[in-house]
Design a protein around this motif. Structure first.
Motif, PDB file in Angstrom:
ATOM      1  N   VAL A  92       0.855  -1.192   0.000  1.00  0.00           N
ATOM      2  CA  VAL A  92       0.000   0.000   0.000  1.00  0.00           C
ATOM      3  C   VAL A  92       0.890   1.242   0.000  1.00  0.00           C
ATOM      4  O   VAL A  92       1.811   1.350   0.823  1.00  0.00           O
ATOM      5  N   PHE A  93       0.620   2.136  -0.929  1.00  0.00           N
ATOM      6  CA  PHE A  93       1.343   3.411  -1.008  1.00  0.00           C
ATOM      7  C   PHE A  93       0.391   4.537  -0.624  1.00  0.00           C
ATOM      8  O   PHE A  93      -0.730   4.604  -1.146  1.00  0.00           O
ATOM      9  N   LEU A  94       0.843   5.402   0.246  1.00  0.00           N
ATOM     10  CA  LEU A  94       0.011   6.517   0.699  1.00  0.00           C
ATOM     11  C   LEU A  94       0.736   7.836   0.441  1.00  0.00           C
ATOM     12  O   LEU A  94       1.968   7.916   0.539  1.00  0.00           O
ATOM     13  N   ASN A  95      -0.057   8.867   0.144  1.00  0.00           N
ATOM     14  CA  ASN A  95       0.515  10.164  -0.228  1.00  0.00           C
ATOM     15  C   ASN A  95      -0.510  11.243   0.078  1.00  0.00           C
ATOM     16  O   ASN A  95      -1.716  11.011  -0.039  1.00  0.00           O
ATOM     17  N   ASP A  96      -0.028  12.414   0.463  1.00  0.00           N
ATOM     18  CA  ASP A  96      -0.955  13.538   0.674  1.00  0.00           C
ATOM     19  C   ASP A  96      -1.418  14.140  -0.664  1.00  0.00           C
ATOM     20  O   ASP A  96      -2.369  14.915  -0.697  1.00  0.00           O
ATOM     21  N   GLN A  97      -0.729  13.805  -1.758  1.00  0.00           N
ATOM     22  CA  GLN A  97      -1.108  14.214  -3.124  1.00  0.00           C
ATOM     23  C   GLN A  97      -1.417  12.942  -3.922  1.00  0.00           C
ATOM     24  O   GLN A  97      -0.888  11.886  -3.592  1.00  0.00           O
ATOM     25  N   PRO A  98      -2.197  13.052  -4.991  1.00  0.00           N
ATOM     26  CA  PRO A  98      -2.410  11.846  -5.814  1.00  0.00           C
ATOM     27  C   PRO A  98      -1.095  11.350  -6.419  1.00  0.00           C
ATOM     28  O   PRO A  98      -0.263  12.162  -6.839  1.00  0.00           O
ATOM     29  N   PHE A  99      -0.899  10.052  -6.447  1.00  0.00           N
ATOM     30  CA  PHE A  99       0.292   9.501  -7.095  1.00  0.00           C
ATOM     31  C   PHE A  99       0.187   9.692  -8.607  1.00  0.00           C
ATOM     32  O   PHE A  99      -0.899   9.540  -9.185  1.00  0.00           O
ATOM     33  N   ASP A 100       1.300  10.004  -9.240  1.00  0.00           N
ATOM     34  CA  ASP A 100       1.272  10.183 -10.690  1.00  0.00           C
ATOM     35  C   ASP A 100       1.530   8.846 -11.399  1.00  0.00           C
ATOM     36  O   ASP A 100       1.846   7.836 -10.768  1.00  0.00           O
ATOM     37  N   ASP A 101       1.392   8.873 -12.721  1.00  0.00           N
ATOM     38  CA  ASP A 101       1.501   7.630 -13.488  1.00  0.00           C
ATOM     39  C   ASP A 101       2.883   7.005 -13.392  1.00  0.00           C
ATOM     40  O   ASP A 101       3.015   5.781 -13.327  1.00  0.00           O
ATOM     41  N   THR A 102       3.906   7.828 -13.394  1.00  0.00           N
ATOM     42  CA  THR A 102       5.267   7.280 -13.295  1.00  0.00           C
ATOM     43  C   THR A 102       5.438   6.525 -11.991  1.00  0.00           C
ATOM     44  O   THR A 102       5.936   5.392 -11.970  1.00  0.00           O
ATOM     45  N   PHE A 103       5.007   7.144 -10.898  1.00  0.00           N
ATOM     46  CA  PHE A 103       5.151   6.477  -9.604  1.00  0.00           C
ATOM     47  C   PHE A 103       4.428   5.133  -9.617  1.00  0.00           C
ATOM     48  O   PHE A 103       4.979   4.111  -9.199  1.00  0.00           O
ATOM     49  N   LYS A 104       3.225   5.131 -10.132  1.00  0.00           N
ATOM     50  CA  LYS A 104       2.436   3.891 -10.131  1.00  0.00           C
ATOM     51  C   LYS A 104       3.061   2.833 -11.042  1.00  0.00           C
ATOM     52  O   LYS A 104       3.139   1.659 -10.684  1.00  0.00           O
TER      53      LYS A 104
END
Ligand code: GDP
Ligand code: MN
Length: 348
Positions: free
Chosen positions: A63-75
């Protein structure tokens, strides 16, 4: 979906990686990483090591959590590296913002003062939100509610030895709730009144302080003062139900109300450690000698040459921090009357 019930038998549909080789049931467990989009290459390194040394054999979720939406590269990058299912969550704003009871002027003055005193992250607002989130909220994120166990992984960590058994199952089978690999003393400037707040909590909620706890790890005078020892929380394997328990939530709420996440710079490491030290039985906290780990600037390299050879470790035992004077790990051994691993004297 069955992912957590049993050994997968076919290649992972999204990565094409082969199924886990380990037999036996899976625990209801996940890796969890808090990260920003620009942490992608640093977390990629961590994931690769965790997968190589452990998870390719078990295929646990991540599970990855972030205060901003994850972008496509990260995913794209992270899901290509993981053998289990990946999930990407945005943190609700109320878990990553100033609560209304915080006085903004006072908080700002503190940041300016800490900046002038060159206290690490002393001027940072986001670091404070991060510490508060890791202290009180990550385990309540909707994506985490499906799981009972978590393993926290940060960017740029290293794992130096093979892990040939299911660490989550070990925790469950041995009645462990929290675990660590490195311990040290906290910078007192970041937590001057944390222990006052903890004492307030113990007074308000004596029912949450358990008999046979690890107070001796935290205090040299029976609880009057804090010795600043804590488990380093950038590595944790722990039980989410414990963090979601009324005891832990009462504790977090008390600390949060007292404002030290913003009026000081309380870290999630001492917050988790004090909770584990007071509200768990001492036997419920586990030290993983066999998980070799690095997070800048400290290394845990297993004590005992045979262990290092058997587990194909690539860490330098001279860099092991455990028996250094700034480590609190000796206290953990003494408190629990555990014999230190063979060869520890040579590493002091
Ligand atoms: P340090 O280990 O105390 O120096 O702090 P890190 O910079 O490693 O931060 C701790 C964890 O929180 C890491 O997993 C970071 O990726 C994450 N983190 C820190 N700040 C932020 C932030 O502002 N947003 C997000 N999403 N994650 C953060
Ligand atoms: Mn870090």
């Amino acid at each position: 979906t069955g992912k957590n019930d049993n050994k997968p038998t076919s290649p992972n549909p999204h990565t094409g990686l082969p199924p886990a080789v380990a037999s036996g049931p899976r625990m209801n467990a996940t890796f969890v990483t808090l990260a920003r989009n620009n942490d992608v290459w640093e977390i990629a390194r961590s994931i690769r090591q965790v997968e190589d040394r452990f998870n390719r054999k078990y295929n646990y979720d991540w599970v990855f959590l972030n205060d901003q939406p994850f972008d496509d590269t990260f995913k794209k990058v992270t899901s290509a590296l993981t053998s289990g299912n990946t999930k990407y969550g945005v943190i609700p704003e109320e878990h990553w913002s100033f609560p209304d009871f915080i006085n903004q002027t006072r908080a700002k003055n503190v940041r300016e003062d800490m900046a002038a005193r060159k206290i690490i992250y002393g001027d940072s607002v986001s670091y404070r939100h991060m510490c508060r989130y890791e202290s009180g909220f990550f385990f309540r994120h909707p994506l985490m509610l499906d799981y009972e166990w978590y393993w926290r992984v940060e960017p740029s960590i290293e794992l130096f030895c093979d892990i040939n058994y299911d660490t989550f199952k070990y925790m469950a089978d041995n009645n462990k709730k929290y675990s660590f690999v490195l311990s040290l003393y906290e910078y007192v400037e970041t937590i001057p009144t944390l222990w006052d707040s903890v004492k307030g909590f113990m007074k308000e909620h004596p029912e949450h302080v358990v008999e046979g706890n690890s107070m001796q790890f935290l205090s040299d005078d029976g609880g009057n003062t804090y010795n600043h020892c804590h488990f380093w929380s950038n590595f944790e394997i722990g039980n989410l139900n414990w963090l979601r328990s009324p005891a832990y939530i009462d504790y977090f709420n008390k600390l949060d109300r007292d404002g030290g996440f913003f009026y000081e710079r309380w870290g999630d490491a001492p917050v988790h450690s004090i909770a584990a030290g007071l509200m768990l039985k001492k036997e419920e906290i586990h030290f993983f000698n066999d998980i070799a780990y690095y997070h800048v600037p400290f290394t845990h390299c297993p004590t005992g040459e045979q262990t290092r050879l058997d587990l194909k470790c690539h860490c330098n035992p001279k860099e092991n921090f455990d028996w250094n004077g700034y480590s609190c790990t000796s206290r953990y051994f003494e408190l629990n009357s555990i014999t230190k691993p063979e060869g520890y004297e040579k590493e002091q």
